[in-house]
Scaffold this motif. Structure first.
Motif, PDB file in Angstrom:
ATOM      1  N   VAL A 220       0.686  -1.903 -16.109  1.00 20.46           N
ATOM      2  CA  VAL A 220       0.106  -3.128 -15.561  1.00 20.46           C
ATOM      3  C   VAL A 220       0.369  -3.122 -14.062  1.00 20.46           C
ATOM      4  N   HIS A 221      -0.373  -3.942 -13.344  1.00 22.00           N
ATOM      5  CA  HIS A 221      -0.329  -3.869 -11.885  1.00 22.00           C
ATOM      6  C   HIS A 221      -0.204  -5.250 -11.263  1.00 22.00           C
ATOM      7  N   HIS A 222       0.486  -6.161 -11.933  1.00 26.32           N
ATOM      8  CA  HIS A 222       0.571  -7.515 -11.408  1.00 26.32           C
ATOM      9  C   HIS A 222       1.900  -8.128 -11.816  1.00 26.32           C
ATOM     10  N   SER A 247       4.879  -0.352  -8.147  1.00 30.52           N
ATOM     11  CA  SER A 247       5.011  -1.171  -6.949  1.00 30.52           C
ATOM     12  C   SER A 247       3.652  -1.734  -6.576  1.00 30.52           C
ATOM     13  N   PRO A 248       3.584  -2.873  -5.872  1.00 27.80           N
ATOM     14  CA  PRO A 248       2.305  -3.514  -5.578  1.00 27.80           C
ATOM     15  C   PRO A 248       1.321  -2.639  -4.834  1.00 27.80           C
ATOM     16  N   ASP A 249       1.800  -1.693  -4.018  1.00 22.16           N
ATOM     17  CA  ASP A 249       0.887  -0.862  -3.230  1.00 22.16           C
ATOM     18  C   ASP A 249       0.832   0.571  -3.741  1.00 22.16           C
ATOM     19  N   GLY A 250       1.238   0.801  -4.991  1.00 20.79           N
ATOM     20  CA  GLY A 250       1.345   2.157  -5.475  1.00 20.79           C
ATOM     21  C   GLY A 250       0.194   2.640  -6.315  1.00 20.79           C
ATOM     22  N   GLY A 251      -0.930   1.919  -6.336  1.00 22.43           N
ATOM     23  CA  GLY A 251      -2.038   2.337  -7.193  1.00 22.43           C
ATOM     24  C   GLY A 251      -1.584   2.405  -8.634  1.00 22.43           C
ATOM     25  N   PHE A 252      -1.835   3.527  -9.288  1.00 17.45           N
ATOM     26  CA  PHE A 252      -1.367   3.709 -10.650  1.00 17.45           C
ATOM     27  C   PHE A 252       0.030   4.322 -10.688  1.00 17.45           C
ATOM     28  N   ALA A 253       0.552   4.717  -9.530  1.00 21.43           N
ATOM     29  CA  ALA A 253       1.809   5.443  -9.509  1.00 21.43           C
ATOM     30  C   ALA A 253       2.967   4.542  -9.901  1.00 21.43           C
ATOM     31  N   CYS A 254       3.804   5.023 -10.832  1.00 26.04           N
ATOM     32  CA  CYS A 254       4.985   4.297 -11.262  1.00 26.04           C
ATOM     33  C   CYS A 254       6.208   5.154 -10.938  1.00 26.04           C
ATOM     34  N   SER A 255       7.341   4.521 -10.849  1.00 24.84           N
ATOM     35  CA  SER A 255       8.574   5.249 -10.561  1.00 24.84           C
ATOM     36  C   SER A 255       9.630   4.852 -11.577  1.00 24.84           C
ATOM     37  N   PRO A 256      10.101   5.800 -12.409  1.00 21.80           N
ATOM     38  CA  PRO A 256       9.573   7.152 -12.553  1.00 21.80           C
ATOM     39  C   PRO A 256       8.193   7.137 -13.206  1.00 21.80           C
ATOM     40  N   ALA A 257       7.468   8.238 -13.064  1.00 23.52           N
ATOM     41  CA  ALA A 257       6.088   8.296 -13.550  1.00 23.52           C
ATOM     42  C   ALA A 257       6.045   8.177 -15.069  1.00 23.52           C
ATOM     43  N   PRO A 258       5.082   7.409 -15.609  1.00 23.95           N
ATOM     44  CA  PRO A 258       4.925   7.332 -17.056  1.00 23.95           C
ATOM     45  C   PRO A 258       4.364   8.636 -17.606  1.00 23.95           C
ATOM     46  N   LYS A 259       4.442   8.771 -18.902  1.00 26.20           N
ATOM     47  CA  LYS A 259       3.849   9.936 -19.533  1.00 26.20           C
ATOM     48  C   LYS A 259       2.354   9.963 -19.251  1.00 26.20           C
ATOM     49  N   ARG A 260       1.801  11.160 -19.276  1.00 25.95           N
ATOM     50  CA  ARG A 260       0.418  11.309 -18.846  1.00 25.95           C
ATOM     51  C   ARG A 260      -0.574  10.611 -19.757  1.00 25.95           C
ATOM     52  N   HIS A 261      -0.148  10.256 -20.972  1.00 32.00           N
ATOM     53  CA  HIS A 261      -1.070   9.627 -21.906  1.00 32.00           C
ATOM     54  C   HIS A 261      -0.917   8.105 -21.937  1.00 32.00           C
ATOM     55  N   ALA A 262      -0.281   7.527 -20.940  1.00 33.86           N
ATOM     56  CA  ALA A 262      -0.160   6.077 -20.870  1.00 33.86           C
ATOM     57  C   ALA A 262      -1.530   5.445 -20.661  1.00 33.86           C
ATOM     58  N   ALA A 263      -1.688   4.223 -21.161  1.00 28.68           N
ATOM     59  CA  ALA A 263      -2.902   3.451 -20.940  1.00 28.68           C
ATOM     60  C   ALA A 263      -2.663   2.486 -19.779  1.00 28.68           C
ATOM     61  N   ALA A 264      -3.719   1.849 -19.302  1.00 27.94           N
ATOM     62  CA  ALA A 264      -3.606   0.859 -18.237  1.00 27.94           C
ATOM     63  C   ALA A 264      -4.421  -0.367 -18.614  1.00 27.94           C
ATOM     64  N   VAL A 265      -3.900  -1.559 -18.313  1.00 29.09           N
ATOM     65  CA  VAL A 265      -4.570  -2.815 -18.637  1.00 29.09           C
ATOM     66  C   VAL A 265      -4.671  -3.661 -17.366  1.00 29.09           C
ATOM     67  N   PHE A 266      -5.872  -4.160 -17.088  1.00 30.71           N
ATOM     68  CA  PHE A 266      -6.117  -4.980 -15.908  1.00 30.71           C
ATOM     69  C   PHE A 266      -7.085  -6.104 -16.262  1.00 30.71           C
ATOM     70  N   GLY A 267      -7.177  -7.087 -15.368  1.00 30.31           N
ATOM     71  CA  GLY A 267      -8.290  -8.014 -15.382  1.00 30.31           C
ATOM     72  C   GLY A 267      -9.431  -7.411 -14.575  1.00 30.31           C
TER      73      GLY A 267
END
Length: 431
Positions: A220-222, A247-267
């Motif tokens: 998630v990104h919010h 982080s708010p300005d990190g696009g999809f990048a997470c720290s540490p990075a999620p597994k490559r098969h993670a999903a993403a949910v947005f409005g």
């Protein structure tokens, strides 16, 4: 002002105590949202439930803290069906707070972290809540509104840890209210919607069947606790996955990075801003798929997704009313031509969608009307604010989307523009 709440169990209205959203329905299925989380925590206590930047929260730690907090809430006077506000500055605190409220048999009233002022006054008015679980960051907003429990204050946990666990926990029930989502009054004058554990389970089951498991996590990104956060969070937890918060300005990048098969949910609006901010030559770590949940998705967003993430399927879930429980869904697959009508989608299981005329009668296929829906995978009750009193509906509401649509001959629903606002009834004319 807290008013009497009236809900129906199918045999007539049942009276419950003021400020409570408890339902008197038979407990047919044992699985609740907090029970589902407990099951995962017992099997994988060290697995990460939330990864927020460099910080994380394990399933075992969240379960233990939520149990302690739930016991303290019960001893502090929270009873079955009582609304409790959750207004936290980070996702880890918000998860513990929500789990604790559910374990205590209360009803979560989630408030986005950025909410302030008149918005909070309305939430208190509509919900009738007297208790808020908050952070030091959000605590000042509640100084004169509710009794606050600051979840990132060590003194709070010192007092909680000194108490014995309540042996009656958990007190949640499958057909009891889980969430009250308060919104600005809509065209029907509704100020909030009640969803039970059963509706969430139905929505989760349907999402897993169509989009797959989220055992590798959900991005998630919010900030907490936005409408799109809740379905993402419970989708991850239902599969034993991790809720990743970049982080708010990190696009999809997470720290540490999620597994490559993670999903993403947005409005949809949020996703449009994110895609617009990405440079044309930048390709973020691609999620397995992206789910958009909320209002109609513009075609420009669908086209931009195909450019930025050409290998990731896009699922568009239309969720009116409370904004979390989907009504219809449409999939856009990589490599396939995009349809002529990107808003044409199909109802999800447990939802009965109608297209009606202004008088409420169904319109024929091909003709335009307002889109409405009801069903067990949607809110079971609505809260109206009238003269300072909160009144719960006696029957499951037929939800109005505020959107126009029409049935196509292939059985899909084509969403169109906003429905016209009904003109107010003419009052008596002065002589």
């Amino acid at each position: 002002m807290v008013a009497q709440q009236t809900l129906s169990d199918g045999s007539g209205p049942g009276q419950v105590k003021p400020g409570s959203y408890r339902r008197r329905l038979p407990q047919t299925l044992p699985l609740t949202l907090d029970g589902m989380f407990t099951s995962v925590a017992h099997r994988f206590p060290m697995a990460r439930a939330v990864q927020e930047g460099q910080h994380h929260l394990s399933y075992g730690e969240a379960e233990a803290r939520a149990g302690q907090l739930a016991s303290a809430l019960v001893r502090g006077g929270v009873q079955l069906g009582d609304p409790v506000i959750v207004h936290c500055g980070d996702h880890r605190q918000a998860v513990v707070g929500q789990l604790a409220v559910l374990k205590a048999g209360g009803v979560c009233v989630p408030v986005p972290a950025v909410s302030r002022g008149a918005r909070l006054d309305r939430i208190v008015e509509v919900s009738g809540a007297r208790v808020v679980l908050c952070s030091a960051l959000t605590r000042p907003a509640w100084s004169y509104r509710c009794m606050s429990w600051v979840l990132d204050d060590p003194a709070t946990w010192s007092r909680i840890a000194a108490q014995r666990p309540d042996p009656a926990l958990p007190r949640s029930g499958h057909t009891e209210a889980a969430y009250l989502l308060v919104s600005d009054a809509d065209r029907q004058g509704v100020g909030g919607y009640l969803t039970d554990h059963r509706a969430w389970q139905l929505a989760l089951t349907a999402r897993i069947r169509r989009a797959g498991s989220a055992h590798d996590g959900v991005i998630v990104h919010h900030p907490p606790v936005r409408a799109a956060t809740l379905p993402a969070m419970w989708w991850a937890f239902a599969c034993g996955g991790t809720l990743h918060v970049p982080s708010p300005d990190g696009g999809f990048a997470c720290s540490p990075a999620p597994k490559r098969h993670a999903a993403a949910v947005f409005g949809p609006d949020e996703y449009a801003r994110l895609l617009q901010s990405l440079a044309a030559d930048f390709r973020p770590a691609s999620p397995r798929l992206t789910v958009l949940i909320g209002g109609p998705c513009p075609r420009t967003v669908i086209d931009r997704h195909a450019e930025v993430l050409p290998r990731a399927p896009l699922w568009v879930e239309f969720a009116a009313a409370d904004g979390t429980m989907p009504w219809t869904v449409q999939k856009f697959s990589p490599g396939r031509p995009r349809p002529e009508h990107p808003g044409a989608s199909r109802p999800v299981p447990g939802v009965h969608v109608q297209v009606v005329a202004p008088d409420g009668s169904p319109v024929p296929t091909g003709q335009t009307g307002e889109v409405r829906a009801t069903g067990p995978a949607l809110p079971y009750g609505s809260i109206r604010s009238a003269d300072g009193a909160c009144l719960a509906e006696d029957t499951a509401p037929v939800l109005a989307s505020g959107r126009l649509g029409r049935w196509r001959r292939d059985g899909t629903l084509e969403l169109r523009g906003p429905a016209p606002v009904p003109a107010p009834a003419a009052g008596p004319r002065n002589p």
